[in-house]
Scaffold this active site. Sequence first.
Site, mmCIF file in Angstrom:
data_model
loop_
_atom_site.group_PDB
_atom_site.id
_atom_site.type_symbol
_atom_site.label_atom_id
_atom_site.label_comp_id
_atom_site.label_asym_id
_atom_site.label_seq_id
_atom_site.Cartn_x
_atom_site.Cartn_y
_atom_site.Cartn_z
ATOM 1 N N GLY A 102 0.883 -1.160 0.000
ATOM 2 C CA GLY A 102 0.000 0.000 0.000
ATOM 3 C C GLY A 102 0.913 1.200 0.000
ATOM 4 O O GLY A 102 2.083 1.064 -0.361
ATOM 5 N N CYS A 103 0.425 2.359 0.382
ATOM 6 C CA CYS A 103 1.376 3.475 0.461
ATOM 7 C C CYS A 103 1.296 4.160 1.806
ATOM 8 O O CYS A 103 2.207 4.855 2.199
ATOM 9 C CB CYS A 103 1.201 4.429 -0.709
ATOM 10 S SG CYS A 103 0.306 5.912 -0.384
#
Lengths: 104, 419
Positions: A102-103
């Site tokens: 994810g970020c």
Amino acid sequence: MPTTTIDNHEIHVDDEGFMTQYDEWTEDLGTVLAAQIGIEMSDEHWKAIRFLRSDFPEHGETATLRRVATVGGIPTKQLFTLFPKKPAKKMAYVAGLPKPRGCV
Amino acid sequence: MKHLVILGGGTAGTMIANKLRHRLDRTEWRIAVVDRDDEHHYQPGYLFVPFGGYTHEQVVRSRHTFLPDGVDFVFGSVDEIDTGENVVRLDSGRALPYDQLVIATGSTPRPDQTPGMLGPEWRRSIFDFYTLEGAEALADALARFDGGRLVVHVTEMPIKCPVAPLEFTFLVEAWLRERGIRDQVELVFVTPLDGAFTKPVASAHLGGMLDERKVHVETDFLVERIDSERKVLVSYDDREVPFDLLVTVPLNMGADFVARSGLGDELNYVPVDKHTQLSTEFDNIFAIGDASDIPASKAGSVAHFSVEIFVDNFLQHIAGRPMTGAFDGHANCFVESGDDKALLIDFNYDTEPLTGKYPLPVVGPMDLLKETRANHLGKLAFRWIYWNVLLPGRPVPLPALMSMAGKHVPTTAPEKQEA
């Protein structure tokens, strides 16, 4: 970085147990990692894992399920059968690669 | 005369045209920017549209007004890139020869790729907010919404602006409270990843944000189809998530002409070197912004920082010298959290979002991974900066490469993973 010993090999892992050093992985280790999450490796399992392993150095990122399906040629539905519930995570774990990102 | 052709007049394409026009000799280089329309959208503004925050006029401007003199603006859809002849062919039949080509055609939501998404419920009870039409239609739907199951859903990664689904969730929760109908709404966040926050430090600091707001999170959910008759999302492992109002982020893909030209990966993104963004296959093709396959966030800030590195590299490249700049995947994003507050995150390929101050150590004035009003005001101010400083290619006083100054490095953080 934490290390752990699996099958007499000392390996580097992250906090969630995903291996962090690409070169520390072997197929024997993959079999042991798979067994830990209740998976007995078959040819079909290996096909997916080998695709992930060969794809990673080129992209620097673990292949997505879509990539395994479209480029690796294993339909998504089958990946869910081979690696039930969380195929993306489980394949990354067995292949000794970072988990899908994810970020935040 | 040599030709630089830039496909796409969005954030990256426009910045490149502006910066390179000033750096390339006009007697040697012609620059053309190709786009199929003359509407430049400030995409971060879409987030506020469903809540009546921004109007159409505030997020759309004319593309050509942002291009400098000496750059040809070509209207047209790309049919194919002929990499053998070094020619871009347009649908109209026109051919544009190039010496150097920059693909900056971004990433587009593709609801057509999930069975059932574009069925009879599309824009009736199923909405996206990654297009202006979608965000505007959602504004109408939210205004009529008086209770039930509101599901925010991400189809697959990567998506542009990976934080926007979380921001939307926070904003809609605050908005429902404001309207006094929060109790009548069940909020669900559905993600293909194993959590709403996946990076360890962010999870530790922000993990409770959805719990506090009583948002149920459905993880590891990969949608196979939408049953629009029953209004449920169905996953590959046969789980079902029912909805009354679905706000989905469809699969994101690069442009179809990339695939037609044999230049794309499975999602039509162009494989490039992640530090220089030069095609892995062609020495005269770059892909910048969301169009490439670099493992960075698909976000405007990445387009911005990578263009800064690209420009000098490009000048070295055409002079026949090795490219000395290396883009590090730097991204920073404001994350709206509702109630006029926002968080800020700053990270790159190797370093996850950490706590601390930005851009200056101690002074900030922005706080990283912390909800503050200053961050919210920063987010709002950014629209002006985008139109007036960033797009015209004027210098922005932020370093292109990520800095560790002001960041708190936890002793237990996992070290960077070797590629």
